[in-house]
Design an enzyme around this catalytic site. Structure first.
Site, mmCIF file in Angstrom:
data_model
loop_
_atom_site.group_PDB
_atom_site.id
_atom_site.type_symbol
_atom_site.label_atom_id
_atom_site.label_comp_id
_atom_site.label_asym_id
_atom_site.label_seq_id
_atom_site.Cartn_x
_atom_site.Cartn_y
_atom_site.Cartn_z
ATOM 1 N N TYR A 262 0.830 -1.226 0.000
ATOM 2 C CA TYR A 262 0.000 0.000 0.000
ATOM 3 C C TYR A 262 0.862 1.273 0.000
ATOM 4 O O TYR A 262 0.823 2.074 -0.945
ATOM 5 C CB TYR A 262 -0.925 -0.064 1.220
ATOM 6 C CG TYR A 262 -1.772 1.159 1.469
ATOM 7 C CD1 TYR A 262 -2.411 1.833 0.434
ATOM 8 C CD2 TYR A 262 -1.946 1.633 2.770
ATOM 9 C CE1 TYR A 262 -3.205 2.944 0.671
ATOM 10 C CE2 TYR A 262 -2.747 2.728 3.024
ATOM 11 C CZ TYR A 262 -3.359 3.394 1.975
ATOM 12 O OH TYR A 262 -4.138 4.495 2.233
ATOM 13 N N ASP B 131 9.708 -7.647 -3.197
ATOM 14 C CA ASP B 131 8.482 -7.898 -2.421
ATOM 15 C C ASP B 131 8.162 -9.383 -2.564
ATOM 16 O O ASP B 131 8.335 -9.953 -3.647
ATOM 17 C CB ASP B 131 7.334 -7.042 -2.999
ATOM 18 C CG ASP B 131 6.181 -6.877 -2.028
ATOM 19 O OD1 ASP B 131 5.792 -5.730 -1.764
ATOM 20 O OD2 ASP B 131 5.658 -7.907 -1.522
ATOM 21 N N SER C 233 6.400 3.489 13.154
ATOM 22 C CA SER C 233 4.973 3.681 13.403
ATOM 23 C C SER C 233 4.764 4.441 14.707
ATOM 24 O O SER C 233 5.551 4.315 15.650
ATOM 25 C CB SER C 233 4.308 2.303 13.510
ATOM 26 O OG SER C 233 3.027 2.416 14.069
ATOM 27 N N LEU D 12 -9.886 0.751 9.692
ATOM 28 C CA LEU D 12 -11.169 1.438 9.614
ATOM 29 C C LEU D 12 -11.595 1.771 8.185
ATOM 30 O O LEU D 12 -12.718 1.436 7.778
ATOM 31 C CB LEU D 12 -11.104 2.721 10.462
ATOM 32 C CG LEU D 12 -12.355 3.595 10.448
ATOM 33 C CD1 LEU D 12 -13.534 2.850 11.052
ATOM 34 C CD2 LEU D 12 -12.092 4.905 11.205
ATOM 35 N N LEU E 242 12.904 -11.553 1.818
ATOM 36 C CA LEU E 242 14.011 -10.779 2.405
ATOM 37 C C LEU E 242 14.515 -11.397 3.712
ATOM 38 O O LEU E 242 15.543 -10.974 4.239
ATOM 39 C CB LEU E 242 13.578 -9.328 2.621
ATOM 40 C CG LEU E 242 13.251 -8.581 1.324
ATOM 41 C CD1 LEU E 242 12.597 -7.248 1.640
ATOM 42 C CD2 LEU E 242 14.490 -8.366 0.472
ATOM 43 N N GLY F 170 -6.602 -3.644 22.974
ATOM 44 C CA GLY F 170 -5.318 -3.100 22.518
ATOM 45 C C GLY F 170 -5.416 -1.729 21.884
ATOM 46 O O GLY F 170 -4.399 -1.095 21.615
ATOM 47 N N PHE G 45 1.535 7.928 11.216
ATOM 48 C CA PHE G 45 0.280 7.857 11.947
ATOM 49 C C PHE G 45 -0.662 6.962 11.105
ATOM 50 O O PHE G 45 -0.240 5.887 10.718
ATOM 51 C CB PHE G 45 -0.179 9.271 12.327
ATOM 52 C CG PHE G 45 0.667 9.743 13.515
ATOM 53 C CD1 PHE G 45 2.026 10.002 13.356
ATOM 54 C CD2 PHE G 45 0.148 9.779 14.790
ATOM 55 C CE1 PHE G 45 2.844 10.303 14.455
ATOM 56 C CE2 PHE G 45 0.949 10.095 15.893
ATOM 57 C CZ PHE G 45 2.292 10.349 15.714
ATOM 58 N N LYS H 51 8.717 -2.911 15.656
ATOM 59 C CA LYS H 51 9.070 -1.541 15.226
ATOM 60 C C LYS H 51 10.032 -0.905 16.231
ATOM 61 O O LYS H 51 10.985 -0.227 15.861
ATOM 62 C CB LYS H 51 7.811 -0.680 15.063
ATOM 63 C CG LYS H 51 6.921 -1.101 13.912
ATOM 64 C CD LYS H 51 7.606 -0.938 12.562
ATOM 65 C CE LYS H 51 6.754 -1.419 11.405
ATOM 66 N NZ LYS H 51 7.492 -1.548 10.135
ATOM 67 N N TYR I 283 3.816 -6.884 16.981
ATOM 68 C CA TYR I 283 4.045 -6.017 15.813
ATOM 69 C C TYR I 283 4.713 -4.705 16.252
ATOM 70 O O TYR I 283 5.732 -4.289 15.705
ATOM 71 C CB TYR I 283 2.718 -5.709 15.099
ATOM 72 C CG TYR I 283 2.791 -4.489 14.238
ATOM 73 C CD1 TYR I 283 3.453 -4.512 13.019
ATOM 74 C CD2 TYR I 283 2.241 -3.268 14.670
ATOM 75 C CE1 TYR I 283 3.560 -3.367 12.250
ATOM 76 C CE2 TYR I 283 2.337 -2.127 13.902
ATOM 77 C CZ TYR I 283 2.998 -2.179 12.689
ATOM 78 O OH TYR I 283 3.116 -1.047 11.943
HETATM 79 N N1 UFG Z 1 -12.115 0.886 14.066
HETATM 80 C C1 UFG Z 1 -13.461 0.613 14.191
HETATM 81 N N2 UFG Z 1 -13.984 -0.398 13.436
HETATM 82 C C2 UFG Z 1 -13.237 -1.131 12.579
HETATM 83 C C3 UFG Z 1 -11.857 -0.837 12.460
HETATM 84 C C4 UFG Z 1 -11.336 0.179 13.227
HETATM 85 O O1 UFG Z 1 -14.158 1.256 14.961
HETATM 86 O O2 UFG Z 1 -13.778 -2.040 11.933
HETATM 87 C C5 UFG Z 1 -11.543 1.978 14.871
HETATM 88 C C6 UFG Z 1 -10.479 1.509 15.818
HETATM 89 O O3 UFG Z 1 -11.032 1.068 17.025
HETATM 90 C C7 UFG Z 1 -9.639 2.761 15.960
HETATM 91 C C8 UFG Z 1 -9.763 3.447 14.602
HETATM 92 O O4 UFG Z 1 -10.921 2.883 14.010
HETATM 93 O O5 UFG Z 1 -10.197 3.588 16.917
HETATM 94 C C9 UFG Z 1 -8.576 3.214 13.705
HETATM 95 O O6 UFG Z 1 -8.323 1.832 13.629
HETATM 96 P P1 UFG Z 1 -7.346 1.205 12.541
HETATM 97 O O7 UFG Z 1 -7.364 -0.264 12.744
HETATM 98 O O8 UFG Z 1 -7.669 1.724 11.181
HETATM 99 O O9 UFG Z 1 -5.941 1.817 12.931
HETATM 100 P P2 UFG Z 1 -5.118 1.690 14.292
HETATM 101 O O10 UFG Z 1 -4.959 3.076 14.801
HETATM 102 O O11 UFG Z 1 -5.673 0.694 15.210
HETATM 103 O O12 UFG Z 1 -3.779 1.030 13.752
HETATM 104 C C10 UFG Z 1 -2.883 1.779 12.994
HETATM 105 C C11 UFG Z 1 -2.085 0.858 12.079
HETATM 106 C C12 UFG Z 1 -1.215 -0.069 12.893
HETATM 107 C C13 UFG Z 1 -0.421 0.691 13.891
HETATM 108 C C14 UFG Z 1 -1.308 1.564 14.731
HETATM 109 C C15 UFG Z 1 -0.526 2.437 15.654
HETATM 110 O O13 UFG Z 1 -2.946 0.085 11.282
HETATM 111 O O14 UFG Z 1 -0.339 -0.723 11.991
HETATM 112 O O15 UFG Z 1 -2.050 2.427 13.893
HETATM 113 O O16 UFG Z 1 -1.354 3.117 16.520
HETATM 114 F F1 UFG Z 1 0.238 -0.152 14.718
#
Ligand code: UFG
Length: 342
Positions: free
Chosen positions: A13, A33, A127, A202, A61, A299, A180, A156, A152
């Site tokens: 991505y 890749d 990250s 999300l 890799l 988490g 972010f 990092k 994970y």
């Molecule tokens: N969320 C929902 N529903 C979903 C998916 C996500 O409500 O189906 C919420 C999560 O609870 C969170 C927000 O949307 O509050 C963002 O969630 P993401 O999974 O999109 O992203 P994260 O912040 O959890 O994770 C991202 C990266 C990870 C990294 C992390 C660091 O994907 O690789 O940020 O904070 F580790």
């Protein structure tokens, strides 16, 4: 002559968007890749966007010999952008050794192979997960690194330490970019985020729900200590993020770095809640999204957004695209996916 850059994870991505920006800036690109979480058609689409086909090697890799073989074929590589890694937080809890093995061995092999050919410029994907739930917001590069919440995240943190230790005793120079939340897609809608299976993140879940691939979105938690009760993140357009890599790479190539290892937050500096993202998506796509509130996801941190002053001042880089544009491009990509013969 064009400078040659190795991009590991270049069909992924963020990697694919960065390859496009590199080619647009006149670099020659070599992609390595293993296609474990990406597709070979991405190379065709990079060519469609840029008119140039990057070199591509399907490589593990984690295999030192295979990694070295790429550098032997391209000993004129003058910089490496290392994206290749496993990145699913939940999966890393289930399969910690897979994550440590994959994410750390590949980094070791890359750094060793770079040294052997005399290439010393590394841009590394880190990250904001390294900060955990920070005590003070916005989070700065100097904020404490808290214990990782997942294997994970730990890979990092360890990777950052490995790079610092190695740079301390060698010619290696590195820029660690702490991303972010990257979202959105290229304006062409030819490359974008393409999760295999049910999306964890999300925005792909939102776009897949809106197009009918998923029944409804679960909003994880609405009882957080935030204005609307849902979690807050700093979402950044993937093209803005890709551009930060080119600027970082050039800082190293031009020897403008101030330390052998530098760290930058790459975000917009603004936090948006899950409900704000949903509202912005609905106005960008003109689609009403089906969603329900669900329990908190284990988490998840409550809220985080970046202090981007250091990146803005030092790199002269600034995120340019707003939340509406991010979601509009993500939706365009989702709508175009059906036409892409996958
Ligand atoms: N969320 C929902 N529903 C979903 C998916 C996500 O409500 O189906 C919420 C999560 O609870 C969170 C927000 O949307 O509050 C963002 O969630 P993401 O999974 O999109 O992203 P994260 O912040 O959890 O994770 C991202 C990266 C990870 C990294 C992390 C660091 O994907 O690789 O940020 O904070 F580790």
């Amino acid at each position: 002559m064009a400078k040659k850059i190795l991009v590991t994870g270049g069909t992924g991505y963020i990697g694919s968007h960065t390859v496009v920006e590199l080619i647009n800036e006149g670099y020659e690109v070599v992609i390595a890749d293993n296609l474990s979480n990406s597709f070979a058609f991405v190379i065709d689409n990079i060519e469609k966007i840029t008119g140039v086909r990057p070199y591509f090697y399907k490589t593990e890799l984690t295999d030192a010999g295979a990694t070295k073989a790429i550098f032997d074929k391209h000993p004129d590589v003058c910089g490496v952008i290392h994206f290749a890694a496993l990145k699913a937080v939940g999966e890393s809890v289930e399969k910690p050794l897979l994550y440590y093995h994959n994410n750390l061995f590949s980094l070791i092999n890359i750094i060793q192979a770079m040294e052997e050919i005399g290439c010393h410029n590394l841009v590394f994907s880190s990250s904001c997960t390294v900060y955990g739930q920070p005590d003070e917001l916005p989070v700065r590069e100097t904020s404490p690194i808290l214990p990782a919440l997942s294997p994970y995240g730990n890979t990092k943190q360890i990777a950052e330490e490995m790079i610092k230790d190695k740079a301390g005793i060698s010619e290696l120079k590195a820029i660690l970019l702490r991303y972010f939340n990257p979202i959105g897609a290229h304006a062409s809608a030819l490359i974008g985020e393409l999760p295999i299976g049910v999306p964890n993140n999300l925005v792909p879940f939102i776009t897949q729900t809106a197009i009918g691939k998923r029944k409804e979105l679960s909003v994880f938690g609405n009882d957080y200590q935030t204005p609307d009760g849902t979690c807050i993140r700093d979402y950044i357009h993937v093209v803005d993020l890709a551009k930060a890599h080119i600027i970082s790479l050039e800082r190293l190539l031009d020897k403008r770095n101030k330390n052998s290892v530098e760290v930058f937050n790459i975000g917009t500096g603004k936090g948006y809640s899950v409900l704000e993202v949903i509202n912005a998506f609905e106005s960008a796509s003109k689609v009403k999204l089906q969603y329900k509130f669900a329990p908190r996801r284990q988490g998840d941190i409550e809220q985080i957004w970046a202090d981007t002053d250091y990146a803005n001042e030092e790199l002269k880089w600034c995120a340019e695209r707003n939340l509406f544009e991010m979601l509009e491009s993500a939706w365009k990509w989702e709508c175009n996916l059906g036409t892409l013969n996958l």
